[in-house]
Design a protein around this motif. Structure first.
Motif, PDB file in Angstrom:
ATOM      1  N   LEU A 195       0.834  -1.203   0.000  1.00 32.63           N
ATOM      2  CA  LEU A 195       0.000   0.000   0.000  1.00 32.63           C
ATOM      3  C   LEU A 195       0.868   1.253   0.000  1.00 32.63           C
ATOM      4  O   LEU A 195       0.578   2.222  -0.709  1.00 32.63           O
ATOM      5  N   ALA A 196       1.940   1.241   0.772  1.00 36.30           N
ATOM      6  CA  ALA A 196       2.836   2.401   0.818  1.00 36.30           C
ATOM      7  C   ALA A 196       3.616   2.566  -0.474  1.00 36.30           C
ATOM      8  O   ALA A 196       4.060   3.677  -0.802  1.00 36.30           O
ATOM      9  N   ALA A 197       3.772   1.475  -1.221  1.00 36.01           N
ATOM     10  CA  ALA A 197       4.553   1.542  -2.462  1.00 36.01           C
ATOM     11  C   ALA A 197       3.776   2.195  -3.604  1.00 36.01           C
ATOM     12  O   ALA A 197       4.384   2.807  -4.491  1.00 36.01           O
ATOM     13  N   VAL A 198       2.447   2.073  -3.595  1.00 36.07           N
ATOM     14  CA  VAL A 198       1.649   2.527  -4.747  1.00 36.07           C
ATOM     15  C   VAL A 198       1.911   3.985  -5.111  1.00 36.07           C
ATOM     16  O   VAL A 198       2.153   4.300  -6.290  1.00 36.07           O
ATOM     17  N   PRO A 199       1.888   4.941  -4.166  1.00 37.29           N
ATOM     18  CA  PRO A 199       2.110   6.346  -4.551  1.00 37.29           C
ATOM     19  C   PRO A 199       3.518   6.623  -5.069  1.00 37.29           C
ATOM     20  O   PRO A 199       3.752   7.670  -5.683  1.00 37.29           O
ATOM     21  N   LYS A 200       4.443   5.703  -4.845  1.00 33.44           N
ATOM     22  CA  LYS A 200       5.834   5.905  -5.264  1.00 33.44           C
ATOM     23  C   LYS A 200       6.119   5.332  -6.646  1.00 33.44           C
ATOM     24  O   LYS A 200       7.230   5.503  -7.168  1.00 33.44           O
ATOM     25  N   LEU A 201       5.161   4.650  -7.250  1.00 34.10           N
ATOM     26  CA  LEU A 201       5.390   4.028  -8.549  1.00 34.10           C
ATOM     27  C   LEU A 201       5.649   5.083  -9.620  1.00 34.10           C
ATOM     28  O   LEU A 201       5.022   6.147  -9.626  1.00 34.10           O
ATOM     29  N   ASP A 202       6.553   4.780 -10.540  1.00 35.98           N
ATOM     30  CA  ASP A 202       6.788   5.675 -11.671  1.00 35.98           C
ATOM     31  C   ASP A 202       6.623   4.936 -12.992  1.00 35.98           C
ATOM     32  O   ASP A 202       7.173   5.322 -14.007  1.00 35.98           O
ATOM     33  N   GLU A 203       5.835   3.843 -12.974  1.00 33.47           N
ATOM     34  CA  GLU A 203       5.512   3.091 -14.166  1.00 33.47           C
ATOM     35  C   GLU A 203       4.011   2.815 -14.193  1.00 33.47           C
ATOM     36  O   GLU A 203       3.335   2.943 -13.167  1.00 33.47           O
ATOM     37  N   PRO A 204       3.450   2.480 -15.360  1.00 36.31           N
ATOM     38  CA  PRO A 204       2.038   2.109 -15.398  1.00 36.31           C
ATOM     39  C   PRO A 204       1.765   0.914 -14.480  1.00 36.31           C
ATOM     40  O   PRO A 204       2.554  -0.028 -14.424  1.00 36.31           O
ATOM     41  N   TYR A 205       0.637   0.980 -13.784  1.00 38.61           N
ATOM     42  CA  TYR A 205       0.281  -0.056 -12.816  1.00 38.61           C
ATOM     43  C   TYR A 205      -1.100  -0.599 -13.149  1.00 38.61           C
ATOM     44  O   TYR A 205      -2.032   0.165 -13.437  1.00 38.61           O
ATOM     45  N   PHE A 206      -1.220  -1.925 -13.087  1.00 40.15           N
ATOM     46  CA  PHE A 206      -2.480  -2.589 -13.392  1.00 40.15           C
ATOM     47  C   PHE A 206      -2.763  -3.628 -12.307  1.00 40.15           C
ATOM     48  O   PHE A 206      -1.913  -4.466 -12.004  1.00 40.15           O
ATOM     49  N   LEU A 207      -3.941  -3.532 -11.730  1.00 42.73           N
ATOM     50  CA  LEU A 207      -4.325  -4.346 -10.571  1.00 42.73           C
ATOM     51  C   LEU A 207      -5.433  -5.312 -10.995  1.00 42.73           C
ATOM     52  O   LEU A 207      -6.448  -4.885 -11.547  1.00 42.73           O
ATOM     53  N   ILE A 208      -5.245  -6.598 -10.755  1.00 44.84           N
ATOM     54  CA  ILE A 208      -6.244  -7.615 -11.082  1.00 44.84           C
ATOM     55  C   ILE A 208      -6.670  -8.295  -9.786  1.00 44.84           C
ATOM     56  O   ILE A 208      -5.820  -8.702  -8.983  1.00 44.84           O
ATOM     57  N   HIS A 209      -7.982  -8.427  -9.569  1.00 46.20           N
ATOM     58  CA  HIS A 209      -8.463  -9.070  -8.345  1.00 46.20           C
ATOM     59  C   HIS A 209      -9.771  -9.792  -8.632  1.00 46.20           C
ATOM     60  O   HIS A 209     -10.678  -9.241  -9.265  1.00 46.20           O
ATOM     61  N   GLY A 210      -9.863 -11.040  -8.184  1.00 46.51           N
ATOM     62  CA  GLY A 210     -11.104 -11.796  -8.294  1.00 46.51           C
ATOM     63  C   GLY A 210     -12.068 -11.396  -7.196  1.00 46.51           C
ATOM     64  O   GLY A 210     -11.680 -11.289  -6.023  1.00 46.51           O
TER      65      GLY A 210
END
Length: 283
Positions: A195-210
């Motif tokens: 959760l803490a890492a998400v705001p620090k991302l500098d690449e496109p992010y894609f989340l998959i969840h069932g």
């Protein structure tokens, strides 16, 4: 929902019992990293796959498996969940392999006959070695990093150290300690604070969840989505009706293909997806 609660309560009870025992750290470790012991060196490989042994920054020789991409197709670097294996990754992504995608199925220390003992720092070193291999295999084409469950935490960690072409997580939790009851959390050394890492991302992010995931609560996927939305990350969530913690590879494949298409042509229409899949943009 009731089944998931029972599992979480059972995990918490097991951790509390383990913490009270003389060998508490080992018992907790084995519950977090229930590594398959069948050696990857002896496992039968699919057609066109080969084993690859890499040396990590701390000197371990770790063996995984890989399949080269067809020219112009991306390569997936796959980090599996805590009780799976590199061979399972090849099986899961078989539809994309058939479509010409390359796959580097990362394996971890302490798993599948590899030396060493699994922990967050060690899996980070393994991830760095397999990322370098995926970049070599892909050449000038893209590497899409995919992490399932615990592997999502490994992938987030890699994204904190490298700028990736894209990051995809499947059924990934907000943090490892959040998966256990509060009384047990102080006994867990590794964090995987996704959760803490998400705001620090500098690449496109894609989340998959069932939406039927009874291992990692859907609410954790929603928290990750909210963090990506607030940080205005480039990407989207793909939620799958009726899917559990390990969605079918035939459903995952068109989502990955949609991600690859978006990376190549951001304004292009989304390719057709199964009716069970809904995409929700971060911005």
């Amino acid at each position: 929902m009731q089944q998931r609660r029972i599992r979480l309560v059972a995990l918490g009870a097991a951790l509390l019992v383990a913490a009270a025992s003389p060998v508490s750290s080992q018992l907790i470790h084995d519950r977090i990293y229930p590594a398959p012991t069948a050696p990857i060196a002896a496992a039968p490989l699919p057609a066109s796959a080969q084993r690859v042994t890499l040396t990590t920054s701390d000197g371990l020789a770790i063996t995984g498996a890989e399949i080269a991409p067809r020219p112009g197709q991306p390569t997936l670097l796959v980090f599996h969940g805590n009780a799976s294996s590199a061979m399972g990754s090849l099986d899961w992504f078989a539809p994309l392999i058939t479509a010409g995608y390359g796959v580097v199925a990362a394996e971890y220390r302490g798993y599948s006959g590899n030396p060493g003992r699994a922990d967050e720092a060690g899996l980070g070193r393994d991830a760095d070695a397999f990322y370098a291999e995926a970049k070599r295999l892909a050449g000038s084409d893209r590497v899409i990093v995919v992490g399932h469950s615990l592997g999502g935490g490994v992938a987030f960690g890699l994204a904190m150290r490298q700028k990736l072409d894209a990051l995809v997580t499947i059924g990934t939790f907000t943090g490892l300690r959040a998966m256990a009851p509060k009384l047990a959390r102080s006994f867990i050394a590794d964090r995987y604070d996704n959760l803490a890492a998400v705001p620090k991302l500098d690449e496109p992010y894609f989340l998959i969840h069932g939406l039927a995931d009874d291992t990692v609560p859907v609410a954790m996927g929603q928290e990750l989505h909210k963090a990506a939305f607030l940080a205005k990350r480039d990407g989207f969530s793909a939620v799958i009706r009726g899917a559990g913690h390990h969605p079918d590879g035939a459903v995952i494949a068109p989502i990955i293909e949609a991600i690859a298409a978006r990376l190549g042509h951001p304004d292009a229409p989304t390719p057709p997806l199964p009716e069970s899949v809904k995409l929700i943009a971060f911005r």
